[in-house]
Design an enzyme around this catalytic site. Structure first.
Site, PDB file in Angstrom:
ATOM      1  N   PHE A 195      39.907 -38.543  34.511  1.00 55.10           N
ATOM      2  CA  PHE A 195      39.810 -39.048  33.133  1.00 55.10           C
ATOM      3  C   PHE A 195      39.651 -37.920  32.116  1.00 55.10           C
ATOM      4  O   PHE A 195      38.974 -38.094  31.084  1.00 55.10           O
ATOM      5  CB  PHE A 195      38.650 -40.065  32.990  1.00 55.10           C
ATOM      6  CG  PHE A 195      38.395 -40.870  34.229  1.00 55.10           C
ATOM      7  CD1 PHE A 195      39.445 -41.482  34.902  1.00 55.10           C
ATOM      8  CD2 PHE A 195      37.124 -41.004  34.759  1.00 55.10           C
ATOM      9  CE1 PHE A 195      39.230 -42.205  36.071  1.00 55.10           C
ATOM     10  CE2 PHE A 195      36.897 -41.717  35.919  1.00 55.10           C
ATOM     11  CZ  PHE A 195      37.949 -42.325  36.572  1.00 55.10           C
ATOM     12  N   CYS A 196      40.245 -36.767  32.397  1.00 55.56           N
ATOM     13  CA  CYS A 196      40.151 -35.602  31.496  1.00 55.56           C
ATOM     14  C   CYS A 196      38.710 -35.190  31.265  1.00 55.56           C
ATOM     15  O   CYS A 196      38.377 -34.637  30.213  1.00 55.56           O
ATOM     16  CB  CYS A 196      40.800 -35.872  30.137  1.00 55.56           C
ATOM     17  SG  CYS A 196      42.550 -36.096  30.209  1.00 55.56           S
ATOM     18  N   ASN A 197      37.829 -35.515  32.210  1.00 61.02           N
ATOM     19  CA  ASN A 197      36.414 -35.160  32.065  1.00 61.02           C
ATOM     20  C   ASN A 197      35.982 -34.389  33.310  1.00 61.02           C
ATOM     21  O   ASN A 197      35.276 -34.915  34.183  1.00 61.02           O
ATOM     22  CB  ASN A 197      35.572 -36.415  31.866  1.00 61.02           C
ATOM     23  CG  ASN A 197      34.145 -36.098  31.453  1.00 61.02           C
ATOM     24  OD1 ASN A 197      33.601 -35.059  31.845  1.00 61.02           O
ATOM     25  ND2 ASN A 197      33.539 -36.969  30.673  1.00 61.02           N
TER      26      ASN A 197
END
Ligand SMILES: Cc1ncc(COP(=O)(O)O)c(C=O)c1O
Length: 452
Positions: free
Chosen positions: A381-383
């Site tokens: 999640f781009c995290n």
């Protein structure tokens, strides 16, 4: 009494689903990806269609169609502040392409330097992580606040005090994690400001009805994307900034629409003060015009009712996850982050486990979710910071595998290097006000289909 309230809520949201989001049931989609994009309601489409009956020109002229566009943009600015509960005397709204562009406006103009650094939470979207590149170019120190076992910030205030540089600095964290759903305490804003920081809040992970939590928070900068709040428009976000904080930024360039004057022969320009000085080129005026209808839709939900509903659905999902097991009693779901409702929003990250406890590759679950008509999200999640903490990914192992994969990096190669016991991605279910119990039944059936 309480159950009467919940029954009334259930009736309200069932009617909302039929009225505004009938296409979900008509197309048989259990949409559970509201952290990635909210959904627009039918009333927004109708209001927007009516608005498009007007004649809108480029807002940089003085004609009636041009003024219609300017009015629409100003109405949208006012709607943003009114919904959140921010005072236009204190805050400006700068329209951008999305949250990432809003964050970049701050990143490129913040006066980073060796004595004014950047502090960020490990839990952040890459659009915030990327600020570190601007900070480093300016020779500024960069520090990351670690997470505890629940993926909350671990003792942040003394750490913030320890990292504070001689001239303050920028501190950035998400109001709600797009990975774990953790709601980081907004009281940290004032704590950090007392230490001399400017504070940037990434609000893209908040559901729309939670935005008013930011009123009175005192944040210097707030970044958001409208499609996440209410689906329509796409391609528009905003940087909401305190006028005083905006005045401390140093824009690295100018463009059409941002200047009072430019003289080529004198090699001089003067940036327009306030929001206009940050809106490069022609604003996305027709899409910006769709913003007020989105807030009008959110207003019909009523904040308390929406929060109650989302809490109830989240509690149900947490209960489902905890009770779903393999036939031998082994847990089927590993949930990352808070296991209970306290201090969290309606975003849940998890992996499914085989009976031997090894994670089932998230891509296998994603593939089956498509067959079940369940729209969820897989990956990190781009995290990456929250992922590394959640998966217990050791820095040394990661470094060794990155060295091994080199320029040929791919997720499957990384997974092969780290081995089957090490998850490198997860699944995410995120709920919104259109979510129904039926959607959660479908998600539970999907998870149960992996029981052995
Ligand atoms: C917490 C958070 N921050 C920032 C972003 C980036 O938003 P955008 O892609 O709209 O720029 C996202 C998008 O998923 C997000 O969830």
């Amino acid at each position: 009494m309480l159950s009467d309230l919940h029954r009334a809520d259930a009736d309200f949201f069932e009617a909302l689903r039929a009225r505004e989001f009938a296409r979900l049931d008509a197309q048989g989609i259990a949409y559970l990806d509201y952290a990635a994009a909210g959904l627009y309601g039918a009333s927004q489409v109708a209001a927007y269609a009516e608005l498009l009956g007007g004649v809108f020109g480029n807002p940089h002229s003085e004609s009636a169609p041009s003024r219609a566009s300017t009015d629409a943009i100003e109405a949208a600015r006012a709607a943003v502040l009114a919904y959140i509960g921010l005072d236009p005397a204190e805050y400006a709204v700068i329209f951008t392409a999305n949250t990432s562009a809003a964050i970049k406006l701050v990143a490129e103009a913040y006066r980073f330097g060796p004595r004014r650094g950047f502090v960020l939470s490990a839990d952040n979207h890459n659009s915030v992580n990327g600020i570190r590149e601007y900070a480093r170019r300016a020779g500024a120190p960069v520090a990351v606040l670690p997470l505890d076992s629940e993926l909350r910030l671990d003792d942040p205030i003394p750490r913030l005090a320890g990292h504070r540089d001689a001239e303050g600095g920028l501190f950035a964290f998400p109001a709600q994690s797009n990975f774990s759903g953790v709601k980081h305490p907004l009281s940290l804003i004032a704590d950090a400001q007392r230490l001399g920081y400017d504070v940037l809040i990434d609000a893209a992970g908040l559901r729309g009805t939670a935005l008013p939590d930011l009123a009175g928070s005192g944040a210097d900068f707030i970044a958001l994307s409208f499609y996440k709040l209410f689906g329509l428009p796409t391609g528009v976000g905003a940087l909401i900034a305190r006028h005083a904080a905006l005045g401390r930024l140093d824009r690295p360039w100018f463009a059409g629409g941002t200047v009072d004057f430019v003289s080529v022969q004198l090699d001089r320009h003067q940036l327009t003060r306030g929001a206009h000085g940050f809106e490069d080129g022609t604003p996305n005026f027709l899409n910006i015009a769709a913003v007020p209808a989105g807030f009008a839709m959110l207003c019909t939900l009523e904040r308390d009712r929406a929060c109650r509903r989302l809490d109830r659905l989240t509690a149900r999902l947490l209960g489902d996850f905890q009770s779903l097991r393999h036939r031998d009693g082994a847990p089927l779901v590993q949930l990352y982050g808070p296991q209970a409702l306290d201090g969290r929003g309606a975003t849940l990250a998890f992996n499914l486990l085989a009976p031997d406890g090894l994670p089932i590759p998230y891509v296998a679950v994603e593939a089956r979710a498509r067959d079940f008509g369940v729209a969820l999200r897989g990956g990190c999640f781009c995290n990456p910071g929250a992922s590394e903490a959640a998966f217990g990914l050791a820095a040394a192992d990661m470094a060794a595998c990155l060295a091994e994969t080199g320029a040929d990096f791919s997720i499957p190669r990384l997974a092969a290097c780290l081995g089957p016991a090490q998850p490198i991605g997860a699944l995410r279910i995120s709920l919104g006000c259109p979510t129904s119990e039926r959607d959660l039944d479908r998600a539970a059936d999907l998870v149960a289909s992996f029981a052995a």
